[in-house]
Write a protein that holds these residues in place. Structure first.
Motif, PDB file in Angstrom:
ATOM      1  N   HIS A   1      -5.346   2.250 -12.188  1.00  0.00           N
ATOM      2  CA  HIS A   1      -5.736   1.263 -13.186  1.00  0.00           C
ATOM      3  C   HIS A   1      -6.792   1.872 -14.102  1.00  0.00           C
ATOM      4  O   HIS A   1      -7.375   2.915 -13.806  1.00  0.00           O
TER       5      HIS A   1
ATOM      6  N   TYR B   1      -7.565   0.829  -6.059  1.00  0.00           N
ATOM      7  CA  TYR B   1      -8.067  -0.064  -5.029  1.00  0.00           C
ATOM      8  C   TYR B   1      -7.771   0.577  -3.671  1.00  0.00           C
ATOM      9  O   TYR B   1      -6.614   0.841  -3.342  1.00  0.00           O
TER      10      TYR B   1
ATOM     11  N   VAL C   1      -4.047   3.574  -0.462  1.00  0.00           N
ATOM     12  CA  VAL C   1      -4.521   2.780  -1.592  1.00  0.00           C
ATOM     13  C   VAL C   1      -3.540   1.640  -1.828  1.00  0.00           C
ATOM     14  O   VAL C   1      -2.411   1.650  -1.336  1.00  0.00           O
ATOM     15  N   GLN C   2      -3.974   0.669  -2.620  1.00  0.00           N
ATOM     16  CA  GLN C   2      -3.155  -0.511  -2.874  1.00  0.00           C
ATOM     17  C   GLN C   2      -2.399  -0.396  -4.199  1.00  0.00           C
ATOM     18  O   GLN C   2      -2.902   0.165  -5.173  1.00  0.00           O
TER      19      GLN C   2
ATOM     20  N   ASN D   1      -7.892  -1.864   2.542  1.00  0.00           N
ATOM     21  CA  ASN D   1      -8.980  -2.416   3.343  1.00  0.00           C
ATOM     22  C   ASN D   1      -8.713  -2.336   4.839  1.00  0.00           C
ATOM     23  O   ASN D   1      -9.422  -2.913   5.651  1.00  0.00           O
TER      24      ASN D   1
ATOM     25  N   THR E   1       0.835  -1.203   0.000  1.00  0.00           N
ATOM     26  CA  THR E   1       0.000   0.000   0.000  1.00  0.00           C
ATOM     27  C   THR E   1       0.866   1.248   0.000  1.00  0.00           C
ATOM     28  O   THR E   1       2.035   1.212   0.370  1.00  0.00           O
TER      29      THR E   1
ATOM     30  N   ARG F   1      -7.755  -7.800  -1.904  1.00  0.00           N
ATOM     31  CA  ARG F   1      -8.008  -6.574  -2.657  1.00  0.00           C
ATOM     32  C   ARG F   1      -9.097  -5.749  -1.979  1.00  0.00           C
ATOM     33  O   ARG F   1     -10.095  -6.276  -1.488  1.00  0.00           O
ATOM     34  N   GLY F   2      -8.874  -4.423  -1.989  1.00  0.00           N
ATOM     35  CA  GLY F   2      -9.850  -3.517  -1.418  1.00  0.00           C
ATOM     36  C   GLY F   2     -10.897  -3.098  -2.431  1.00  0.00           C
ATOM     37  O   GLY F   2     -10.915  -3.551  -3.577  1.00  0.00           O
ATOM     38  N   LYS F   3     -11.756  -2.192  -2.033  1.00  0.00           N
ATOM     39  CA  LYS F   3     -12.842  -1.686  -2.861  1.00  0.00           C
ATOM     40  C   LYS F   3     -12.291  -0.772  -3.957  1.00  0.00           C
ATOM     41  O   LYS F   3     -11.352  -0.013  -3.734  1.00  0.00           O
ATOM     42  N   GLN F   4     -12.892  -0.831  -5.137  1.00  0.00           N
ATOM     43  CA  GLN F   4     -12.498   0.061  -6.225  1.00  0.00           C
ATOM     44  C   GLN F   4     -13.049   1.461  -5.986  1.00  0.00           C
ATOM     45  O   GLN F   4     -14.187   1.624  -5.541  1.00  0.00           O
ATOM     46  N   GLN F   5     -12.225   2.476  -6.293  1.00  0.00           N
ATOM     47  CA  GLN F   5     -12.636   3.867  -6.161  1.00  0.00           C
ATOM     48  C   GLN F   5     -12.306   4.593  -7.465  1.00  0.00           C
ATOM     49  O   GLN F   5     -11.145   4.649  -7.889  1.00  0.00           O
TER      50      GLN F   5
END
Length: 333
Positions: free
Chosen positions: A226, A235, A285-286, A238, A38, A257-261
């Motif tokens: 991305h 991402y 963020v990742q 989390n 991250t 994987r975290g949530k997409q933003q």
């Protein structure tokens, strides 16, 4: 009967060995795990640039000629010799009528084409002056980048002989005609160095021409951004990050994987990309996942979609941009 028994035993051994190989191979592959580094959104200055290579050349490399006011005169005396260093305004020669011809520039007399008693007319080449302490670099720039180049743009220059030093300059001229090499045209862009101390004509250089610069903006490592059919996204962390000294990256490590933003991007260079909306300073963020295996070290997995899409479209800039403030590394956008 004995032969049949022998064949049965051989088959059992082969099948058993193959099964054991599959079993141990399966166990080895099952040891593979993905770690996700991250990073955080930073605020600072980001710039984009175009790079090119070239050589150092004298900024002043001119013939000294007789102008129309000094036509048809005889030289009485010559005050300089070849290899002499002169300053602008120094007397080069004196005519029989008492008038003089002075140096139009500072530099070194690299050739002297007249002698005392010579009769000279308008346009006669008297000498050649080269200023080895005032240098330009002539950069070769790809034709696709030429429309972005303007006179007066700032250039950061490195000289191969002095890799740890950075020189500055400004674009002074752009060639009107390019040179075709293997189907690709390049154009000469002349850059005047603000200081040439310690440098010599002929040394090779690399110049980064600053195209755009923004201050006090949010930015991320380009490896965190991305792209899909809907636009750009990151991402989000989390919240399960833990410090991991083995990665050498800023931030922690996560396993899922975290949530997409969704985000809106701005300018970018080889390492960083401006975030115009969607995130806040300091938000985690990742980056791309790192796959670890018990038998084969680690490798990055999941190529940055933003980078991949640009490659498919033939995008990208020649050379890299500069970032005044530093954060974690990243992939080229």
């Amino acid at each position: 009967m004995k032969k049949s028994l022998i064949f049965i035993l051989i088959a059992v051994v082969i099948l058993g060995g193959g099964g054991a190989f599959w079993y141990f191979s399966r166990d080895k592959s099952s040891a593979t795990s993905a770690m996700i580094p991250t990073t955080t959104v930073q605020k600072g200055t980001i710039s984009t640039d175009v790079s090119g290579s070239g050589t150092l050349t004298p900024a002043v490399d001119d013939d000294v000629t007789i102008d129309s006011d000094d036509a048809s005169k005889t030289i009485d005396s010559i005050s300089v010799s070849e290899d002499d260093t002169v300053e602008k305004g120094d007397t080069l020669l004196t005519f029989t009528d008492g008038t003089t011809l002075t140096a139009p520039h500072s530099g070194t007399i690299t050739s002297l084409n007249v002698y005392e008693g010579s009769r000279v007319n308008a346009g006669t080449k008297v000498a050649h002056i080269t200023n080895y302490s005032d240098l330009n670099t002539v950069l070769s720039i790809d034709e696709l980048d030429i429309p972005k180049i303007k006179k007066g743009q700032t250039v950061k220059i490195t000289v191969n002989a002095y890799e740890n030093k950075t020189y500055s300059g400004k674009v002074t001229s752009i060639a009107k005609e390019g040179t075709d090499t293997n189907g690709t045209a390049t154009f000469d862009v002349t850059v005047h160095l603000s200081s040439s101390k310690g440098l010599k004509a002929g040394m090779t250089t690399t110049g980064n021409i600053v195209l755009e610069k923004k201050t006090n903006v949010l930015y991320l490592s380009s490896g965190a951004v991305h792209q899909n059919q809907n636009g750009y996204f990151v991402y989000l962390s989390n919240g399960s990050s833990s410090d991991n000294q083995e990665t050498g990256r800023a931030g922690g490590m996560e396993t899922t994987r975290g949530k997409q933003q969704a985000v809106t991007i701005g300018i970018h260079n080889d390492q960083y990309i401006e975030i115009k909306s969607g995130l806040q300073e300091g938000q985690a963020v990742q980056l791309n996942a790192i796959t670890k295996s018990s038998g084969s070290g680690s490798s990055e997995n999941g190529q940055n979609q933003f980078q991949m899409m640009r490659s498919m479209n033939g995008g990208g800039m020649n050379g890299g941009g500069t970032m005044r403030t530093q954060s974690g590394g990243g992939n080229r956008p």
